[in-house]
Scaffold this motif. Structure first.
Motif, PDB file in Angstrom:
ATOM      1  N   GLY A   1      -4.122 -95.693  -9.100  1.00 36.48           N
ATOM      2  CA  GLY A   1      -3.112 -95.904  -8.682  1.00 36.48           C
ATOM      3  C   GLY A   1      -2.075 -94.081  -9.406  1.00 36.48           C
ATOM      4  O   GLY A   1      -3.601 -93.492  -9.673  1.00 36.48           O
ATOM      5  N   THR A   2      -1.475 -94.157  -8.759  1.00 37.00           N
ATOM      6  CA  THR A   2      -0.712 -92.777  -9.231  1.00 37.00           C
ATOM      7  C   THR A   2       1.061 -93.339 -10.020  1.00 37.00           C
ATOM      8  O   THR A   2       1.685 -93.856  -9.236  1.00 37.00           O
ATOM      9  CB  THR A   2      -0.058 -92.273  -8.267  1.00 37.00           C
ATOM     10  N   PRO A   3       0.680 -93.138 -11.351  1.00 40.57           N
ATOM     11  CA  PRO A   3       2.229 -93.439 -11.744  1.00 40.57           C
ATOM     12  C   PRO A   3       2.950 -92.427 -11.830  1.00 40.57           C
ATOM     13  O   PRO A   3       2.755 -91.125 -11.773  1.00 40.57           O
ATOM     14  CB  PRO A   3       1.753 -93.435 -13.261  1.00 40.57           C
ATOM     15  N   THR A   4       3.886 -92.928 -11.048  1.00 35.98           N
ATOM     16  CA  THR A   4       4.943 -91.871 -11.107  1.00 35.98           C
ATOM     17  C   THR A   4       6.633 -92.378 -11.336  1.00 35.98           C
ATOM     18  O   THR A   4       7.060 -93.803 -11.097  1.00 35.98           O
ATOM     19  CB  THR A   4       4.868 -92.121  -9.317  1.00 35.98           C
ATOM     20  N   VAL A   5       7.721 -91.920 -11.183  1.00 37.53           N
ATOM     21  CA  VAL A   5       8.417 -92.327 -11.729  1.00 37.53           C
ATOM     22  C   VAL A   5       9.560 -90.748 -10.677  1.00 37.53           C
ATOM     23  O   VAL A   5       9.501 -90.414 -10.177  1.00 37.53           O
ATOM     24  CB  VAL A   5       9.127 -91.207 -13.151  1.00 37.53           C
ATOM     25  N   TYR A   6      11.084 -92.533 -10.510  1.00 36.63           N
ATOM     26  CA  TYR A   6      11.469 -91.594  -9.079  1.00 36.63           C
ATOM     27  C   TYR A   6      12.617 -91.832  -9.704  1.00 36.63           C
ATOM     28  O   TYR A   6      13.382 -92.269 -10.547  1.00 36.63           O
ATOM     29  CB  TYR A   6      11.547 -92.528  -8.022  1.00 36.63           C
ATOM     30  N   TYR A   7      13.606 -90.566  -9.257  1.00 33.35           N
ATOM     31  CA  TYR A   7      14.439 -90.381  -9.052  1.00 33.35           C
ATOM     32  C   TYR A   7      15.974 -90.601  -7.861  1.00 33.35           C
ATOM     33  O   TYR A   7      15.163 -90.107  -7.008  1.00 33.35           O
ATOM     34  CB  TYR A   7      14.192 -88.671  -9.218  1.00 33.35           C
ATOM     35  N   ASN A   8      17.459 -90.057  -8.784  1.00 35.84           N
ATOM     36  CA  ASN A   8      18.208 -90.337  -7.334  1.00 35.84           C
ATOM     37  C   ASN A   8      19.374 -89.960  -8.163  1.00 35.84           C
ATOM     38  O   ASN A   8      19.920 -90.643  -9.115  1.00 35.84           O
ATOM     39  CB  ASN A   8      18.169 -91.610  -6.709  1.00 35.84           C
ATOM     40  N   ASN A   9      20.061 -88.814  -8.067  1.00 41.40           N
ATOM     41  CA  ASN A   9      21.227 -88.003  -8.158  1.00 41.40           C
ATOM     42  C   ASN A   9      20.832 -88.196  -9.809  1.00 41.40           C
ATOM     43  O   ASN A   9      21.559 -88.117 -10.994  1.00 41.40           O
ATOM     44  CB  ASN A   9      22.379 -88.920  -8.098  1.00 41.40           C
ATOM     45  N   ARG A  10      19.367 -87.852 -10.083  1.00 45.94           N
ATOM     46  CA  ARG A  10      19.183 -86.894 -11.290  1.00 45.94           C
ATOM     47  C   ARG A  10      18.675 -88.328 -12.921  1.00 45.94           C
ATOM     48  O   ARG A  10      19.244 -87.811 -13.529  1.00 45.94           O
ATOM     49  CB  ARG A  10      20.057 -85.996 -12.202  1.00 45.94           C
ATOM     50  N   LYS A  11      19.443 -89.480 -11.155  1.00 46.20           N
ATOM     51  CA  LYS A  11      19.030 -91.013 -13.231  1.00 46.20           C
ATOM     52  C   LYS A  11      17.263 -91.134 -12.124  1.00 46.20           C
ATOM     53  O   LYS A  11      17.194 -91.476 -10.912  1.00 46.20           O
ATOM     54  CB  LYS A  11      20.299 -91.500 -12.140  1.00 46.20           C
ATOM     55  N   ILE A  12      17.051 -92.061 -13.518  1.00 41.55           N
ATOM     56  CA  ILE A  12      15.132 -92.183 -12.829  1.00 41.55           C
ATOM     57  C   ILE A  12      15.966 -93.855 -12.144  1.00 41.55           C
ATOM     58  O   ILE A  12      16.981 -94.995 -12.755  1.00 41.55           O
ATOM     59  CB  ILE A  12      14.769 -92.551 -14.513  1.00 41.55           C
ATOM     60  N   THR A  13      15.408 -94.166 -11.021  1.00 41.32           N
ATOM     61  CA  THR A  13      15.946 -95.601 -10.658  1.00 41.32           C
ATOM     62  C   THR A  13      14.463 -96.193 -10.840  1.00 41.32           C
ATOM     63  O   THR A  13      13.957 -97.491 -10.451  1.00 41.32           O
ATOM     64  CB  THR A  13      15.757 -95.123  -9.174  1.00 41.32           C
ATOM     65  N   LEU A  14      13.420 -95.787 -10.783  1.00 38.51           N
ATOM     66  CA  LEU A  14      12.031 -96.701 -10.897  1.00 38.51           C
ATOM     67  C   LEU A  14      11.116 -96.107 -11.543  1.00 38.51           C
ATOM     68  O   LEU A  14      10.924 -94.699 -10.729  1.00 38.51           O
ATOM     69  CB  LEU A  14      11.619 -96.800  -8.969  1.00 38.51           C
ATOM     70  N   ALA A  15      10.463 -96.545 -12.000  1.00 37.40           N
ATOM     71  CA  ALA A  15       9.191 -96.042 -12.434  1.00 37.40           C
ATOM     72  C   ALA A  15       7.934 -97.356 -11.857  1.00 37.40           C
ATOM     73  O   ALA A  15       7.849 -98.189 -12.267  1.00 37.40           O
ATOM     74  CB  ALA A  15       9.075 -95.590 -14.027  1.00 37.40           C
TER      75      ALA A  15
ATOM     76  N   THR B   1      -1.339 -90.833 -17.002  1.00 33.12           N
ATOM     77  CA  THR B   1      -2.039 -91.801 -16.813  1.00 33.12           C
ATOM     78  C   THR B   1      -0.769 -92.538 -16.822  1.00 33.12           C
ATOM     79  O   THR B   1       0.411 -92.050 -17.041  1.00 33.12           O
ATOM     80  CB  THR B   1      -2.484 -92.279 -18.444  1.00 33.12           C
ATOM     81  N   ILE B   2      -1.064 -94.129 -16.865  1.00 29.63           N
ATOM     82  CA  ILE B   2       0.051 -95.098 -16.940  1.00 29.63           C
ATOM     83  C   ILE B   2       0.550 -95.127 -18.793  1.00 29.63           C
ATOM     84  O   ILE B   2       2.336 -94.956 -18.492  1.00 29.63           O
ATOM     85  CB  ILE B   2      -0.408 -96.015 -16.379  1.00 29.63           C
ATOM     86  N   ASN B   3       0.330 -95.110 -19.213  1.00 31.15           N
ATOM     87  CA  ASN B   3       1.083 -94.514 -20.450  1.00 31.15           C
ATOM     88  C   ASN B   3       1.368 -93.779 -20.816  1.00 31.15           C
ATOM     89  O   ASN B   3       2.856 -93.782 -21.441  1.00 31.15           O
ATOM     90  CB  ASN B   3      -0.071 -95.001 -21.537  1.00 31.15           C
ATOM     91  N   ARG B   4       0.918 -92.863 -20.436  1.00 33.85           N
ATOM     92  CA  ARG B   4       2.032 -91.614 -21.068  1.00 33.85           C
ATOM     93  C   ARG B   4       3.360 -92.374 -19.715  1.00 33.85           C
ATOM     94  O   ARG B   4       4.586 -91.111 -20.213  1.00 33.85           O
ATOM     95  CB  ARG B   4       1.611 -90.374 -19.357  1.00 33.85           C
ATOM     96  N   MET B   5       3.318 -92.449 -18.483  1.00 29.47           N
ATOM     97  CA  MET B   5       4.557 -92.524 -17.791  1.00 29.47           C
ATOM     98  C   MET B   5       5.541 -93.679 -18.494  1.00 29.47           C
ATOM     99  O   MET B   5       6.328 -93.511 -18.522  1.00 29.47           O
ATOM    100  CB  MET B   5       4.059 -93.593 -16.495  1.00 29.47           C
ATOM    101  N   ILE B   6       5.083 -95.004 -18.546  1.00 29.93           N
ATOM    102  CA  ILE B   6       5.748 -95.535 -19.603  1.00 29.93           C
ATOM    103  C   ILE B   6       6.618 -94.991 -21.309  1.00 29.93           C
ATOM    104  O   ILE B   6       7.724 -95.298 -21.059  1.00 29.93           O
ATOM    105  CB  ILE B   6       5.231 -97.094 -20.249  1.00 29.93           C
ATOM    106  N   ASN B   7       5.704 -94.240 -21.441  1.00 25.34           N
ATOM    107  CA  ASN B   7       6.400 -93.491 -23.083  1.00 25.34           C
ATOM    108  C   ASN B   7       7.104 -92.718 -22.391  1.00 25.34           C
ATOM    109  O   ASN B   7       8.681 -92.384 -23.127  1.00 25.34           O
ATOM    110  CB  ASN B   7       5.348 -92.649 -23.256  1.00 25.34           C
TER     111      ASN B   7
END
Length: 539
Positions: free
Chosen positions: A216-230, A248-254
């Motif tokens: 997997g590739t832990p990823t945070v998605y933004y739209n208009n500078r706001k997080i919409t999905l992790a 890592t997943i833990n880094r993404m969650i943190n």
């Protein structure tokens, strides 16, 4: 949204297993009835059963635990302290993580324990059992009336929640999967551990097996500078304009929890502080209305003095026993009727009117002074609320809490432990060789303006609007560009809306004054100039 379906949790399980297996439990803390931590040395395995974000991960920072331990944490300590974690697993692809521990007791015998973490929204739970599944304790206890499907009480046998039987994704054939591709609802209904977000992103069988079998590739998605999905894996149709990948997943969650202020401790403290401030604002607004009524009632105090003056000028013609006197009103150039008490002498009637005048005047002046104090109090509290809403860290919330305690809006919690003093910091921005500093709350504003800034530094603040004190360090001269930049920063950290025009006052720090007894953040100043800027959307 932090998206964690059963397949995502399977990958989180692998990550936790790799890091934790073979490590010893050194500490256990419970922060609230919904969150607890099991420490393995410096590694903090954090569990949250909060309905809005139930999650388990290796947390980067430690939260402050209450001085009096809660009963669940005491049982965890009793059974798990000094034990070794032997296995991290998952019940099928269900949203249930299983942590197995082994401990050597005083008799030299090994005792085995199991910790089940059920990630199920408002029904999320953390359950400690013995090796045979007998429940020793659990974070959230339910009566038989609350949960008729299974018994969740100490002494009962642990059983997995009753769910619809689905196909294990590991046993699915490519042929059976092919029939479901293109129908997300059918996939979610038939495949264990697959959620709707993942199902919508899967367009081919190869997409599915890539999600299932890769790290997997832990990823945070933004739209208009706001997080919409992790998400633990890449989502093709997430509707984003930027994304950020993590190792890592833990880094993404943190990162997600810190960036979205989803920490339970943060939210609890934020809510309690906001509640205190809003209650004080409402209370002061009620006081203003009462004062307005009192002032309206007392504002005609001059009328009593005028009546007394007219009566004094004609006192020789008044006799005891008169109920009224028709006299010439030299203030309004007409006749007026003055009511008298027949039981009083003319002098006593005169004194009565002057006493009434003095009483009404004192009341009006007191209420007027109090009215201004309450108005200033509301302005101050709105400033605190503004800083509170702009806060992004626990450090800043704790500083605002200290400010409210000092102002006696909150009671200080008595502690046997020595209280850690929250350091007063400030924000910094470098611009064209200049250092620009700004406060993030009223205590930091005071500290920045009167302890950090030098007398020849430039001070900026939004005019008549709550906001940050901004300091531009003296660098031989102040260019128009740096003053404009400082003004934009002052506007950005003011209680105004992006795109709104904001008037910024600026003067040298030596022209500032802190009135005796003034609220934190309140200053007076002179020799100022002003500049009009548009509040930017970002700095």
């Amino acid at each position: 949204m932090l998206y964690l379906d059963g397949i995502s949790i399977n990958k989180l399980k692998d990550e936790l297993s790799e890091v934790l297996t073979g490590r010893k439990v050194t500490k256990v803390f419970q922060y609230s009835r919904l969150s607890t931590s099991v420490f393995f040395g410096k590694l903090n395995l954090f569990f949250s059963c909060n309905a809005s974000l139930p999650v388990c991960y290796l947390k980067d920072n430690k939260e402050n635990a209450p001085e009096t331990p809660m009963s669940f944490s005491l049982n965890l300590r009793k059974h798990l302290l000094n034990s070794i974690i032997t296995e991290v697993s998952q019940l099928g692809y269900d949203r249930i993580l299983v942590f197995k521990f082994r401990k050597l007791n005083e008799l030299g015998q090994y005792k085995d324990y199991i910790l089940y973490f059920e990630i199920m929204g408002k029904h999320s739970n953390l359950i400690l059992t013995d090796k045979d599944g007998g429940i020793l304790d659990l974070m959230k206890k339910f009566s038989l009336e609350e949960n008729k499907l299974r018994v969740l009480l100490p002494g009962a046998k642990y059983s997995q929640p009753i769910t619809e039987k689905k196909n294990s994704p590991a046993e699915l054939s490519e042929e059976s999967l092919e029939k479901m591709i293109g129908s997300p609802k059918e996939m979610v209904k038939s495949i264990e551990g697959l959620g709707m977000v993942a199902a919508k992103a899967i367009e081919t069988t190869s997409d599915f097996f890539e999600v299932l079998n890769t790290k997997g590739t832990p990823t945070v998605y933004y739209n208009n500078r706001k997080i919409t999905l992790a998400s633990v894996f890449q989502v093709k149709n997430a509707g984003f304009d930027r994304k950020e990948e993590f190792e890592t997943i833990n880094r993404m969650i943190n990162f997600y929890i810190e960036a979205t202020k989803s920490s339970e401790s943060y939210n609890n403290l934020f809510s309690s502080l906001l509640n205190v401030v809003e209650k004080e604002i409402k209370k002061n607004k009620r006081t203003l209305k009462i004062l307005e009524k009192e002032m309206d009632k007392n504002k005609k105090y001059e009328k009593s003095k005028e009546t007394g003056d007219i009566l004094a000028a004609n006192l020789y013609s008044i006799k005891r026993g008169q109920k009224e006197a028709v006299l010439f009103d030299f203030y309004n150039n007409c006749e007026t009727t003055i009511i008298l008490n027949p039981n009083f002498s003319p002098k006593e009637n005169l004194d009565r009117y002057y006493k009434k005048y003095n009483k009404l005047k004192r009341g009006f002046e007191f209420n007027l002074k109090r009215y201004e104090q309450v108005k200033n109090e509301i302005v101050y509290l709105k400033g605190v609320k503004s800083f509170l809403e702009e806060s992004s860290t626990m450090e800043n919330l704790n500083t605002i809490k200290d400010e409210l305690v000092v102002g006696k809006y909150m009671k200080a919690v008595k502690s046997l432990k020595k209280k850690k003093i929250t350091p007063l910091n400030y924000g910094t921005i470098e611009f064209e060789g200049y250092q620009i500093l700004y406060g993030r709350n009223n205590l930091e504003n005071d500290n920045l303006s009167f302890k950090v800034a030098d007398r020849n530094d430039m001070w900026l603040h939004s005019k008549e609007v709550p906001g940050s004190h901004v300091i531009i360090r003296w660098n031989g001269e102040f260019t128009e560009e740096v003053i404009f930049k400082g003004a934009e920063i002052a506007a950005f950290y003011s209680k105004t809306l992006p795109g709104e025009k904001v008037l910024i006052d600026y003067t040298l720090k030596k022209h500032l004054n802190k009135p005796k007894g003034g609220k934190p953040g309140f200053v007076t100043y002179n020799n100022q100039e002003s500049i009009l800027v548009v509040k930017p959307e970002s700095i």
